[in-house]
Design a protein around this motif. Structure first.
Motif, PDB file in Angstrom:
ATOM      1  N   SER A 288     -20.129  -0.104  -2.250  1.00 54.82           N
ATOM      2  CA  SER A 288     -18.852   0.420  -1.756  1.00 54.82           C
ATOM      3  C   SER A 288     -17.794   0.483  -2.855  1.00 54.82           C
ATOM      4  CB  SER A 288     -18.349  -0.425  -0.584  1.00 54.82           C
ATOM      5  OG  SER A 288     -18.182  -1.762  -0.993  1.00 54.82           O
ATOM      6  N   GLY A 289     -18.085  -0.086  -4.029  1.00 55.15           N
ATOM      7  CA  GLY A 289     -17.178   0.063  -5.166  1.00 55.15           C
ATOM      8  C   GLY A 289     -16.136  -1.032  -5.283  1.00 55.15           C
ATOM      9  N   LYS A 290     -16.589  -2.280  -5.222  1.00 51.78           N
ATOM     10  CA  LYS A 290     -15.657  -3.402  -5.324  1.00 51.78           C
ATOM     11  C   LYS A 290     -15.171  -3.591  -6.760  1.00 51.78           C
ATOM     12  CE  LYS A 290     -18.685  -6.149  -3.271  1.00 51.78           C
ATOM     13  NZ  LYS A 290     -19.630  -5.185  -2.678  1.00 51.78           N
ATOM     14  N   THR A 291     -16.052  -3.284  -7.715  1.00 56.93           N
ATOM     15  CA  THR A 291     -15.728  -3.562  -9.110  1.00 56.93           C
ATOM     16  C   THR A 291     -14.482  -2.800  -9.568  1.00 56.93           C
ATOM     17  OG1 THR A 291     -18.117  -3.629  -9.358  1.00 56.93           O
ATOM     18  CG2 THR A 291     -16.825  -3.866 -11.350  1.00 56.93           C
ATOM     19  N   VAL A 292     -14.359  -1.574  -9.144  1.00 55.10           N
ATOM     20  CA  VAL A 292     -13.193  -0.766  -9.541  1.00 55.10           C
ATOM     21  C   VAL A 292     -11.899  -1.416  -9.041  1.00 55.10           C
ATOM     22  CG1 VAL A 292     -12.138   1.508  -9.446  1.00 55.10           C
ATOM     23  CG2 VAL A 292     -14.609   1.297  -9.352  1.00 55.10           C
ATOM     24  N   VAL A 293     -11.949  -1.918  -7.829  1.00 49.05           N
ATOM     25  CA  VAL A 293     -10.758  -2.555  -7.258  1.00 49.05           C
ATOM     26  C   VAL A 293     -10.367  -3.774  -8.102  1.00 49.05           C
ATOM     27  CG1 VAL A 293      -9.821  -3.719  -5.221  1.00 49.05           C
ATOM     28  CG2 VAL A 293     -11.314  -1.726  -4.941  1.00 49.05           C
ATOM     29  N   ALA A 294     -11.369  -4.563  -8.485  1.00 43.96           N
ATOM     30  CA  ALA A 294     -11.093  -5.724  -9.328  1.00 43.96           C
ATOM     31  C   ALA A 294     -10.519  -5.276 -10.671  1.00 43.96           C
ATOM     32  CB  ALA A 294     -12.370  -6.541  -9.524  1.00 43.96           C
ATOM     33  N   GLY A 295     -11.063  -4.192 -11.219  1.00 43.41           N
ATOM     34  CA  GLY A 295     -10.601  -3.675 -12.502  1.00 43.41           C
ATOM     35  C   GLY A 295      -9.153  -3.205 -12.418  1.00 43.41           C
ATOM     36  N   PHE A 296      -8.836  -2.535 -11.333  1.00 45.01           N
ATOM     37  CA  PHE A 296      -7.472  -2.055 -11.101  1.00 45.01           C
ATOM     38  C   PHE A 296      -6.491  -3.230 -11.118  1.00 45.01           C
ATOM     39  CE2 PHE A 296      -4.059  -1.448  -8.029  1.00 45.01           C
ATOM     40  CZ  PHE A 296      -3.495  -0.243  -8.432  1.00 45.01           C
ATOM     41  N   ALA A 297      -6.855  -4.283 -10.415  1.00 44.56           N
ATOM     42  CA  ALA A 297      -5.972  -5.454 -10.327  1.00 44.56           C
ATOM     43  C   ALA A 297      -5.859  -6.148 -11.682  1.00 44.56           C
ATOM     44  CB  ALA A 297      -6.484  -6.412  -9.260  1.00 44.56           C
ATOM     45  N   ALA A 298      -6.966  -6.223 -12.424  1.00 48.05           N
ATOM     46  CA  ALA A 298      -6.942  -6.881 -13.735  1.00 48.05           C
ATOM     47  C   ALA A 298      -6.010  -6.124 -14.691  1.00 48.05           C
ATOM     48  CB  ALA A 298      -8.355  -6.966 -14.311  1.00 48.05           C
ATOM     49  N   ARG A 299      -6.016  -4.831 -14.551  1.00 50.55           N
ATOM     50  CA  ARG A 299      -5.132  -4.013 -15.394  1.00 50.55           C
ATOM     51  C   ARG A 299      -3.663  -4.338 -15.089  1.00 50.55           C
ATOM     52  NH1 ARG A 299      -2.377  -0.679 -18.782  1.00 50.55           N
ATOM     53  NH2 ARG A 299      -2.014   1.439 -18.058  1.00 50.55           N
ATOM     54  N   GLN A 300      -3.340  -4.490 -13.801  1.00 52.15           N
ATOM     55  CA  GLN A 300      -1.979  -4.852 -13.406  1.00 52.15           C
ATOM     56  C   GLN A 300      -1.598  -6.215 -13.994  1.00 52.15           C
ATOM     57  OE1 GLN A 300       0.535  -3.410 -11.260  1.00 52.15           O
ATOM     58  NE2 GLN A 300      -0.582  -1.517 -11.655  1.00 52.15           N
ATOM     59  N   ALA A 301      -2.534  -7.152 -13.906  1.00 54.62           N
ATOM     60  CA  ALA A 301      -2.270  -8.495 -14.430  1.00 54.62           C
ATOM     61  C   ALA A 301      -2.015  -8.424 -15.939  1.00 54.62           C
ATOM     62  CB  ALA A 301      -3.435  -9.423 -14.116  1.00 54.62           C
ATOM     63  N   ALA A 302      -2.855  -7.647 -16.630  1.00 56.47           N
ATOM     64  CA  ALA A 302      -2.718  -7.548 -18.087  1.00 56.47           C
ATOM     65  C   ALA A 302      -1.352  -6.973 -18.472  1.00 56.47           C
ATOM     66  CB  ALA A 302      -3.847  -6.684 -18.656  1.00 56.47           C
ATOM     67  N   ARG A 303      -0.888  -5.969 -17.721  1.00 58.35           N
ATOM     68  CA  ARG A 303       0.427  -5.376 -17.990  1.00 58.35           C
ATOM     69  C   ARG A 303       1.539  -6.409 -17.930  1.00 58.35           C
ATOM     70  NH1 ARG A 303       1.561  -0.630 -20.356  1.00 58.35           N
ATOM     71  NH2 ARG A 303       3.446  -0.371 -19.117  1.00 58.35           N
ATOM     72  N   ALA A 304       1.362  -7.381 -17.035  1.00 63.06           N
ATOM     73  CA  ALA A 304       2.395  -8.401 -16.867  1.00 63.06           C
ATOM     74  C   ALA A 304       2.164  -9.585 -17.808  1.00 63.06           C
ATOM     75  CB  ALA A 304       2.424  -8.864 -15.414  1.00 63.06           C
ATOM     76  N   GLY A 305       1.172  -9.452 -18.686  1.00 66.11           N
ATOM     77  CA  GLY A 305       0.925 -10.510 -19.661  1.00 66.11           C
ATOM     78  C   GLY A 305       0.012 -11.623 -19.184  1.00 66.11           C
ATOM     79  N   TYR A 306      -0.702 -11.381 -18.112  1.00 67.06           N
ATOM     80  CA  TYR A 306      -1.615 -12.422 -17.619  1.00 67.06           C
ATOM     81  C   TYR A 306      -3.067 -12.084 -17.906  1.00 67.06           C
ATOM     82  CZ  TYR A 306       2.351 -14.418 -15.211  1.00 67.06           C
ATOM     83  OH  TYR A 306       3.548 -14.990 -14.941  1.00 67.06           O
ATOM     84  N   GLN A 307      -3.818 -13.146 -18.150  1.00 64.74           N
ATOM     85  CA  GLN A 307      -5.240 -12.994 -18.369  1.00 64.74           C
ATOM     86  C   GLN A 307      -5.962 -13.011 -17.014  1.00 64.74           C
ATOM     87  OE1 GLN A 307      -6.935 -16.302 -20.659  1.00 64.74           O
ATOM     88  NE2 GLN A 307      -7.474 -14.812 -22.245  1.00 64.74           N
ATOM     89  N   SER A 308      -7.142 -12.366 -16.957  1.00 61.07           N
ATOM     90  CA  SER A 308      -7.961 -12.391 -15.750  1.00 61.07           C
ATOM     91  C   SER A 308      -9.347 -12.886 -16.106  1.00 61.07           C
ATOM     92  CB  SER A 308      -8.101 -10.989 -15.150  1.00 61.07           C
ATOM     93  OG  SER A 308      -6.834 -10.434 -14.889  1.00 61.07           O
TER      94      SER A 308
END
Ligand code: ADP
Ligand code: MG
Length: 677
Positions: A288-308
């Motif tokens: 169903s494509g869970k990995t993309v959703v996780a990737g999307f969120a990780a990108r948001q975290a990275a923008r704010a300076g957080y590691q995932s």
């Protein structure tokens, strides 16, 4: 009598019996009292053979003859001709050869089983057997409890032992808060256990089950409420929503997100913006494509300076995730690292250094992620893939790598029906990917009688000849895993030396070391192997899109959810895929099994399973066992709602949980089992 008295101390229990009890986790008097009957044989409802109607029936009959023969793969079938004054009927038992010696021709017995049409005639399938004489002596006990059988313990003996505990059960105190028992109009603790072990009527059993079921659910819901309240008191990291970054990410994808993926991503963004750490379960069927959703969120975290960090249960899964995520995130300068046991020496030291300094923004890996040596840099977001594969301590260890509580996304491909999610994961917010990406072809699924296997293998070989790959799953699902291994090894040897002589065949089973398993999976994933003969250990998340055909032997012995999970190994590309479900004998496939031919919807199949087989099939046997749900049906929405309301009211009241020793202990245990952080 003391409830913690070891069973060994009871008269009639010797070392051998004590061992038999211990093997199924029964140690004390209390354990035995809570070993509740699985079902009941109701001899108050007898029929004569000529009047039998399909369904569950009870007859009193003589045995005219018995016969046992072996069929496929060690399966033994015992048949008996039963007669009363009205007519005769055939009884059939699977894998119970002792029935032939147990049944004496000059005795009358009570048989309770399913009267059904099979092999062109009506038969009584797998009936339980009671000597009629014995029952006549025990007047007034016409409803006989049937306990889950324990190897080495005769049912009669078990009943006698429980009977000897009757005075103790009568004296049992209340375990629930008294106010709740009254308000809910429930039987008392002692009454309900007496009724379940020594029932006088069906109504009484129903009332007792209501009481025990309520208690089980109450304990579970109290635990998840407490977990939720504890979580909401934690302080986490605020990750602001970056609209531009989100739009860029979506624009860069080679496909359009499904609506379900959009919704889940949106829910995560909103959680990120709160100071309270996210505690979210992302459920999505295989593919169903869970990995993309996780990737999307990780990108948001990275923008704010957080590691995932993303933790997966095996090396192969971790490395597949790392590849996918690298491809997705590379255009945005998000650095993805892969940390597994396979990364060694200098490379490992360099990687650890980069993780600690924040040079890597998303670390994907196995259990290696939680090792002491691994230090993170502002770890703000943690993803756990196939979360049920990890123990609580492992999930905890990863979350502990952060200064505050990071946001948590737990992903699972096991579709959990809503009622079950509510009870077991009540403290979590749930996102559901209930939609597959467009363009997937349904897997052509067929039930196959255990005959005509040449044709079946030919169908597999046709796929292999076109460069595709396949799986043959052949678990016996025996109580003893050794037998599973023997069976899969025998099948492997046979196939590679006969029908698939000209193909590269691999073997996979649970007794291999993790290293051996990884190696075989790698060889399969790389295309070096054409065919994989395996037990059910074959990896859940693994993506081998070139595999297009699967045979599942003894399919009728699996739960639908499990069949669906297994089937999900194929159908991962634009090629048409096939799944053949081979029956363990030639009897007619059940309506249940037919469902999987018709449906590719994991949630629907899980609902069917839940109704027919109980939650163990879905939630995982061991975990479910630990949840101590013997009676409660997670399909019983009304009782769940009552218990949910009672749990809330109890926590909001001034009552102290610790005052109820047994309740508090079970709740504490449940809290540890169901919590995700
Ligand atoms: P799972 O939920 O089983 O973990 P994956 O994340 O591995 O699924 O995705 C399965 C496949 O589907 C991957 O190859 C992925 O690139 C692809 N995929 C994911 N989302 C979409 C989409 N919206 N449209 C098309 N393909 C997609
Ligand atoms: Mg996955």
């Amino acid at each position: 009598m003391n409830l913690s008295l070891p069973l060994r101390e009871l008269s009639g229990v010797g070392d051998k019996l004590d061992d038999a009890f211990r093997r199924v986790g029964l140690r004390t008097v209390k354990d035995l009292i809570h070993y509740l009957p699985r079902t009941y044989d109701d001899y108050t409802q007898q029929s004569s053979i000529s009047d039998l109607k399909p369904g569950k029936v009870t007859i009193v009959a003589r045995v005219e003859s018995t016969e046992t023969h072996s069929v496929r793969r060690g399966m033994k079938i015992t048949t008996a001709t039963l007669a009363d004054d009205s007519s005769k009927v055939k009884a059939v038992w699977f894998n119970q050869p002792y029935r032939a010696t147990q049944l004496k021709s000059d005795e009358k017995y009570l048989f309770t089983g399913t009267f059904e049409f099979s092999y062109n005639r009506y038969q009584l399938t797998n009936p339980s057997v009671e000597q009629a004489k014995k029952l006549e002596q025990q007047t007034g006990e016409k409803i006989v409890p049937v306990y889950r059988s324990i190897r080495g313990v005769k049912p009669q003996l078990l009943r006698k032992l429980v009977e000897s505990l009757r005075p103790t059960i009568t004296m049992l105190g209340e375990t629930l808060p008294a106010g709740i028992v009254t308000e809910q109009g429930l039987m008392s603790n002692a009454e309900s256990l007496l009724a379940l072990h020594f029932p006088e009527s069906q109504e009484q059993i129903a009332r007792a089950k209501e009481r025990v079921g309520f208690e089980e659910l109450f304990e579970l819901l109290l635990a998840s409420q407490l977990n939720k309240r504890a979580n909401s008191r934690l302080t986490g990291y605020k990750i602001p929503f970056d609209v531009v970054a989100a739009k860029e990410f979506v624009a860069e994808l080679p496909f359009a997100l499904t609506n379900a993926q959009r919704r889940a991503s949106w829910q995560i963004i909103q959680d990120f913006e709160s100071q309270i750490p996210m505690n979210r379960l992302l459920q999505g069927d295989v593919g169903s494509g869970k990995t993309v959703v996780a990737g999307f969120a990780a990108r948001q975290a990275a923008r704010a300076g957080y590691q995932s960090a993303l933790m997966a249960p095996t090396e192969i899964l971790a490395s597949q995730h790392a590849d996918t995520l690298r491809e997705l995130l590379d255009p945005f300068g998000v650095e993805v690292g892969l940390l597994t046991g396979a990364v060694k020496g200098k490379a490992r030291a360099a990687l650890l250094e980069q993780i600690a300094s924040g040079g890597i923004h998303l670390i994907v890996g196995t259990h290696a992620l939680i090792q002491k040596k691994v230090e993170y840099h502002k770890l703000g977001f943690v993803v756990i893939d196939e979360q049920h594969r990890f123990g609580v301590a492992q999930r905890q260890a990863l979350l502990d790598k952060s200064q505050h509580m990071p946001h948590l996304l737990a992903m699972t491909a096991t579709p959990i029906p809503r009622s079950l999610a509510l009870t077991v994961y009540g403290e979590l917010d749930v996102s559901v990917l209930d939609e597959l990406p467009a363009g997937r072809k349904p897997i052509s699924t067929r039930i196959w009688a255990p005959t005509n296997t040449e044709k079946l293998y030919a169908a597999v070989d046709t796929e292999l000849a076109q460069g595709r790959q396949g799986y043959i799953i052949c678990s016996l699902i025996d109580e003893d895993p050794e037998n599973d291994v023997k069976s899969v090894e025998a099948e492997y040897r046979k196939l590679r030396s006969t029908v698939f002589r000209h193909r590269q065949v691999g073997l996979l089973h649970g007794k291999m070391t993790p290293g051996e398993k990884e190696e075989v999976m790698q060889r399969f994933a790389s295309g070096e192997l054409d065919l994989l003969v395996s037990t059910t250990v074959v990896e859940v998340g693994v993506n081998v899109p070139n595999a297009t055909v699967m045979i599942i032997e003894n399919a009728d012995r699996f739960g639908l959810s499990q069949l669906h999970q297994l089937r999900g190994r194929v159908g991962r590309s634009s090629h048409q895929s096939y799944c053949y479900l081979v029956m363990s004998d030639s009897s007619k496939p059940s309506a249940r099994l037919r469902e999987i031919e018709k449906s590719q919807d994991g949630f629907y199949l899980a609902e069917v399973d839940l109704k027919l087989r109980g939650p163990g099939e879905i939630y995982g046997r061991s975990q479910h066992g630990a949840l101590n749900l013997q009676v409660a049906s997670l399909g019983d929405a009304k009782l769940i709602a009552r218990a949910q309301a009672a749990a809330r009211a109890f926590l909001d009241s001034s009552e102290d949980l610790l005052q109820y020793t047994q309740l508090a202990a079970q709740v504490e245990k449940n809290q540890r089992l169901t919590t995700l952080n």
